[in-house]
Design an enzyme around this catalytic site. Structure first.
Site, short mmCIF file in Angstrom:
data_model
loop_
_atom_site.label_atom_id
_atom_site.label_comp_id
_atom_site.label_asym_id
_atom_site.label_seq_id
_atom_site.Cartn_x
_atom_site.Cartn_y
_atom_site.Cartn_z
N PHE A 90 12.40 30.38 -59.33
CA PHE A 90 13.42 30.66 -60.35
C PHE A 90 13.83 29.38 -61.08
O PHE A 90 13.80 28.29 -60.51
CB PHE A 90 14.64 31.32 -59.72
N PRO A 91 14.21 29.48 -62.35
CA PRO A 91 14.65 28.30 -63.10
C PRO A 91 15.89 27.67 -62.49
O PRO A 91 16.75 28.35 -61.95
CB PRO A 91 14.96 28.88 -64.50
N CYS A 92 15.95 26.35 -62.59
CA CYS A 92 17.11 25.61 -62.07
C CYS A 92 18.13 25.48 -63.19
O CYS A 92 17.89 24.82 -64.19
CB CYS A 92 16.67 24.23 -61.59
N GLN A 93 19.28 26.13 -63.00
CA GLN A 93 20.30 26.11 -64.05
C GLN A 93 21.65 25.76 -63.46
O GLN A 93 21.72 25.10 -62.43
CB GLN A 93 20.32 27.47 -64.76
N ASN A 134 11.65 25.80 -56.04
CA ASN A 134 12.38 25.21 -57.15
C ASN A 134 12.12 23.71 -57.18
O ASN A 134 11.56 23.15 -56.25
CB ASN A 134 13.89 25.48 -57.01
#
Length: 416
Positions: A90-93, A134
């Protein structure tokens, strides 16, 4: 327990390639799956592009209907099939949490923060096991409040009924073709049989011998576990809202959380000989399309060279931006560097190698980019532009890492 899987943020299918030990596809373009993990649902949706190249690649290799192409935030999570394992990169936000106007406690991260969609799946489907990947930066972010994001993430897992182990793995240190450091996160429900065998008192044994990562990726024995590993208590905070403003901690490359109590420290890998760029390099001739011109070589030599550049702050103050030198072209007797989504363009991070036939400097081919990530040759040759093939590989994971985890993960789920 059946080995059923859902793949979130599926990209071009890296977790599935790794778990099902895929090395090739048939004459119709369908992947030849050598293991029996049953992927009952997948989701891939790229909000910033009109043409969904990753989704198209996934369905080409795994068949029509193998993947959903809907914004994950709009997916009815209750309609997702039951499964034993959730996996995804999943994208790191931003993981900050705010209270609603009614002052109720709850997770309300920024719009589009995709970890909360994973949390929603776990809350509704009560998935027994979770495997995520990630960037290792996740453990330290944000810079102004080190460790806050990962701490909130761990506390969220705990509140959802999960315990968690993590490990930062450099793929090249375990026999892969790329010096790619990523954090892998394994979570399991507290009501599983697997959880009954785990106690924070025995964290040393789990992290160094018996855990999923230790048994798959061996590390050196600790010199002084009691003093070198530290305890972080996430339960002393009222909730994740309070953690947003107050929490910070140093999470190391290895750790475990049991019931909100974290044990973390550094481990040293027992390294395996990596695959080199020379082994990745294609043998075929006539790769002129990838050769560099004289001006491009000069540009790369500048980009890779050491430099000290004068810059000016908005207030007029002068400072110097410095970069160290890098090997040019890339050393063929080392594994590749971390591949980015910009691979193939003229920038400092792009690989440049000597061509086998001519000795001239050239870019990696899309097949060589796929080999750096342990995908089958031409996996992304599904009609997308060449630049997108590089982008897909820069976004992907090293599938060989998942393949090395697979036997121990299989045993865990089979034992349920």
């Amino acid at each position: 327990m059946k080995k059923t899987v859902i793949e979130l943020f599926a990209g071009v299918g890296g977790f599935r390639v790794g778990l099902n030990d895929i090395h090739d596809f048939d004459e119709d373009g369908r992947a030849i799956e050598n293991n029996d993990w049953d992927f009952v649902w997948a989701n891939q949706w790229e909000p910033s592009t009109k043409v969904q190249h990753a989704y198209d690649c996934y369905t080409t290799r795994f068949g029509e209907g193998s993947c959903s192409n809907e914004d994950i935030s709009k997916v009815d999570k209750s309609a997702i099939p039951d499964h034993a394992l959730v996996c995804g990169g999943f994208p790191c936000q931003d993981y900050s949490v705010a209270r609603s106007l009614s002052k109720e406690k709850g997770i309300e991260g920024k719009k589009g923060v995709l970890f909360w969609d994973i949390a929603d799946v776990l809350r509704i489907k009560k998935s027994p096991f979770v495997l995520l990947e990630n960037v290792d930066r996740l453990l330290k972010s944000p810079a102004r409040q080190r460790g806050r994001d990962f701490g909130i993430m761990l506390r969220t897992f705990d509140e959802l009924g999960y315990n968690v182990e993590w490990r930062v793995i450099n793929a090249a240190e375990y026999g892969c073709a790329q010096r790619r450091r990523r954090v892998f996160i394994f979570a399991w429900r507290k009501d599983t049989k697997y959880n009954k065998n785990i106690d924070p008192v025995y964290a040393e044994s789990y992290l160094f011998k018996n855990g999923l990562f230790a048994s798959s990726f061996p590390v050196e024995d600790p010199e002084d576990f009691v003093n070198d590993f530290k305890l972080i208590d996430l339960t002393k905070y009222q909730d994740t809202v309070e953690m947003t403003s107050l929490f910070q901690a140093r999470f190391e490359n290895t750790g475990i959380m049991i019931d909100g109590l974290v044990v973390t420290g550094k481990t040293i890998p027992i390294q395996v000989k990596p695959i080199t760029l020379r082994e990745v390099r294609e043998d075929r001739n006539h790769l002129e399309h990838y050769f560099l011109t004289d001006s491009q070589n000069e540009k790369f030599e500048y980009l890779r060279g050491p430099k000290k550049i004068e810059r000016r702050n908005p207030n007029g103050e002068i400072y110097y931006y410095s970069e160290g030198g890098m090997c040019y072209p890339d050393n063929l007797d080392l594994p590749g560097r971390t591949m980015l989504t910009s691979e193939g363009s003229i920038n400092r991070s792009t690989h440049v190698i000597e061509d086998k036939e001519t000795g001239k400097n050239r870019l990696l081919t899309p097949i060589e980019a796929e080999r750096l990530q342990s995908f089958p040759d031409d996996w992304t040759n599904t009609g997308m532009p060449e630049k997108r093939r590089y982008f897909m590989m820069g976004n992907a994971l090293v599938t060989k890492i998942i393949n090395k985890l697979e036997p121990n993960l299989r045993e865990i789920i089979n034992n349920e």
